[in-house]
Scaffold this motif. Structure first.
Motif, short mmCIF file in Angstrom:
data_model
loop_
_atom_site.label_atom_id
_atom_site.label_comp_id
_atom_site.label_asym_id
_atom_site.label_seq_id
_atom_site.Cartn_x
_atom_site.Cartn_y
_atom_site.Cartn_z
N ALA A 178 9.51 30.15 -11.47
CA ALA A 178 8.06 30.14 -11.26
C ALA A 178 7.75 29.81 -9.80
O ALA A 178 6.85 30.42 -9.19
CB ALA A 178 7.40 29.12 -12.19
N GLY A 179 8.48 28.88 -9.22
CA GLY A 179 8.29 28.54 -7.81
C GLY A 179 8.61 29.71 -6.90
O GLY A 179 7.87 29.99 -5.94
N LEU A 180 9.70 30.39 -7.19
CA LEU A 180 10.04 31.57 -6.38
C LEU A 180 9.00 32.67 -6.54
O LEU A 180 8.64 33.36 -5.56
CB LEU A 180 11.42 32.11 -6.78
CG LEU A 180 12.62 31.28 -6.34
CD1 LEU A 180 13.91 31.90 -6.87
CD2 LEU A 180 12.67 31.16 -4.83
N GLY A 181 8.51 32.86 -7.77
CA GLY A 181 7.47 33.86 -7.99
C GLY A 181 6.20 33.53 -7.22
O GLY A 181 5.56 34.42 -6.62
N LEU A 182 5.83 32.25 -7.21
CA LEU A 182 4.65 31.83 -6.45
C LEU A 182 4.85 32.04 -4.96
O LEU A 182 3.93 32.48 -4.27
CB LEU A 182 4.34 30.36 -6.75
CG LEU A 182 3.07 29.79 -6.13
CD1 LEU A 182 1.84 30.59 -6.57
CD2 LEU A 182 2.90 28.33 -6.52
N MET A 183 6.04 31.78 -4.47
CA MET A 183 6.32 32.02 -3.05
C MET A 183 6.20 33.51 -2.72
O MET A 183 5.62 33.90 -1.70
CB MET A 183 7.73 31.53 -2.69
CG MET A 183 7.84 30.04 -2.55
SD MET A 183 9.51 29.49 -2.16
CE MET A 183 9.89 30.39 -0.69
N GLY A 184 6.74 34.36 -3.59
CA GLY A 184 6.64 35.80 -3.38
C GLY A 184 5.20 36.29 -3.40
O GLY A 184 4.79 37.11 -2.58
N PHE A 185 4.40 35.76 -4.35
CA PHE A 185 2.99 36.11 -4.45
C PHE A 185 2.25 35.72 -3.17
O PHE A 185 1.47 36.51 -2.63
CB PHE A 185 2.37 35.42 -5.67
CG PHE A 185 0.89 35.63 -5.78
CD1 PHE A 185 0.37 36.84 -6.19
CD2 PHE A 185 0.01 34.59 -5.48
CE1 PHE A 185 -1.00 37.02 -6.30
CE2 PHE A 185 -1.35 34.76 -5.58
CZ PHE A 185 -1.86 35.99 -5.99
N MET A 186 2.49 34.51 -2.69
CA MET A 186 1.82 34.04 -1.48
C MET A 186 2.24 34.88 -0.27
O MET A 186 1.42 35.21 0.58
CB MET A 186 2.12 32.56 -1.24
CG MET A 186 1.57 31.64 -2.32
SD MET A 186 -0.22 31.68 -2.50
CE MET A 186 -0.68 30.76 -1.07
N ALA A 187 3.53 35.24 -0.19
CA ALA A 187 4.01 36.05 0.93
C ALA A 187 3.39 37.45 0.89
O ALA A 187 3.00 38.01 1.92
CB ALA A 187 5.53 36.15 0.90
N ARG A 188 3.26 38.00 -0.30
CA ARG A 188 2.66 39.33 -0.43
C ARG A 188 1.19 39.32 -0.04
O ARG A 188 0.72 40.23 0.65
CB ARG A 188 2.83 39.84 -1.87
CG ARG A 188 2.32 41.23 -2.05
CD ARG A 188 2.63 41.72 -3.42
NE ARG A 188 2.08 43.05 -3.56
CZ ARG A 188 2.04 43.72 -4.67
NH1 ARG A 188 2.56 43.21 -5.75
NH2 ARG A 188 1.52 44.91 -4.72
N ARG A 189 0.46 38.30 -0.47
CA ARG A 189 -0.96 38.19 -0.10
C ARG A 189 -1.10 38.05 1.40
O ARG A 189 -2.00 38.62 2.02
CB ARG A 189 -1.60 36.98 -0.79
CG ARG A 189 -1.90 37.25 -2.25
CD ARG A 189 -2.70 36.16 -2.86
NE ARG A 189 -4.00 36.04 -2.21
CZ ARG A 189 -4.86 35.08 -2.44
NH1 ARG A 189 -4.57 34.14 -3.31
NH2 ARG A 189 -6.01 35.04 -1.83
#
Length: 195
Positions: A178-189
Motif C-alpha cells: 500500500a505504501g509503494l502504491g501510494l508513492m507511485g500514485f503521488m509520483a504519477r500525479r
C-alpha cells in the motif's frame, strides 16, 4: 507545503515496512514437555498437568500445580495465571521445567520475567538451549499472573552462530505494498502536473 506532501508517501512506506516485522510465533505448533518438580529438581511431582502438550489456541497447561493456576503460551513466551493463592513450600526446588525437543526449530538464548502480579517475590529462572526452568520455592502467590518471555535462535542460525532474523508478518507485506502504491500514485500525479 508541496515538499511536505512529497515526503508523506516515503515516510508511510518506511513505517509500513518496519512496523509489521516481528518474530514469528515461536511456540505455535511446537510440542513442549511440562514437568513439575518438588523437593529437588529431579523429583517429579504428580499433581500437575505433566506431559507433552501441543501449542495452539487456548490454555495449554490446565493445572500448573495442585489445581492452582493455568499456563498459556503466547508469541514468544507464556503466562501463568493464578485465580487464588497460598504459598509454595520451601525446598531445594519447587517449580516447573518446560522442555522442547532438541530436534525442534529453536534454541533459547534468554528467559526473563516481564511482569509479575501473581507471586510475592521473584522466582529463580534458568534456561539452556532446550529448557526453561521456574523455581518459586518458598514464595507466596495470589490471584494474578506472571508473564515470561524468551528469545531464541532458529536452529539453522544457531548452528551457524548468527543473529535472529526478523520474519515479516503477512499484514506487513500488505502495508508495504500500500505504501509503494501510494508513492507511485503521488509520483504519477506530480509527473502529470496535477500536484
Amino acid at each position: 507545503m508541496n515538499k511536505l506532501f512529497k515526503w508523506v508517501p516515503i515516510a508511510l512506506a518506511v513505517w509500513c515496512s518496519v512496523t509489521g516485522v516481528a518474530n514469528a510465533r515461536v511456540f505455535d505448533g511446537q510440542t513442549i514437555h511440562y514437568q513439575y518438580f518438588f523437593h529437588e529438581s529431579d523429583t517429579m511431582y504428580s499433581h500437575a498437568s505433566n506431559g507433552d502438550h501441543v501449542i495452539g489456541a487456548g490454555v495449554e497447561i490446565a493445572n500448573v500445580v495442585d489445581g492452582y493456576g493455568t499456563l498459556d503460551f503466547s508469541d514468544d513466551g507464556f503466562v501463568v495465571n493464578f485465580d487464588r493463592g497460598t504459598s509454595f513450600n520451601p525446598a531445594a526446588f519447587n517449580g516447573f521445567v518446560i522442555s522442547v525437543l532438541p530436534s525442534t526449530l529453536i534454541d533459547f538464548t534468554s528467559f526473563s520475567l516481564e511482569s509479575n502480579t501473581g507471586v510475592a517475590g521473584t522466582p529463580v529462572l534458568s534456561f539452556d538451549a532446550n529448557h526453561l526452568s521456574v523455581n518459586w520455592q518458598g514464595l507466596g502467590f495470589h490471584g494474578g499472573s506472571l508473564h515470561f518471555i524468551t528469545t531464541f535462535l532458529p536452529h539453522d542460525l544457531a548452528t551457524a552462530d548468527s543473529a535472529t532474523t526478523p520474519v515479516p508478518e503477512p499484514d506487513s507485506y500488505a502495508m508495504f505494498m500500500a505504501g509503494l502504491g501510494l508513492m507511485g500514485f503521488m509520483a504519477r500525479r506530480r509527473k502529470s502536473g496535477q500536484f
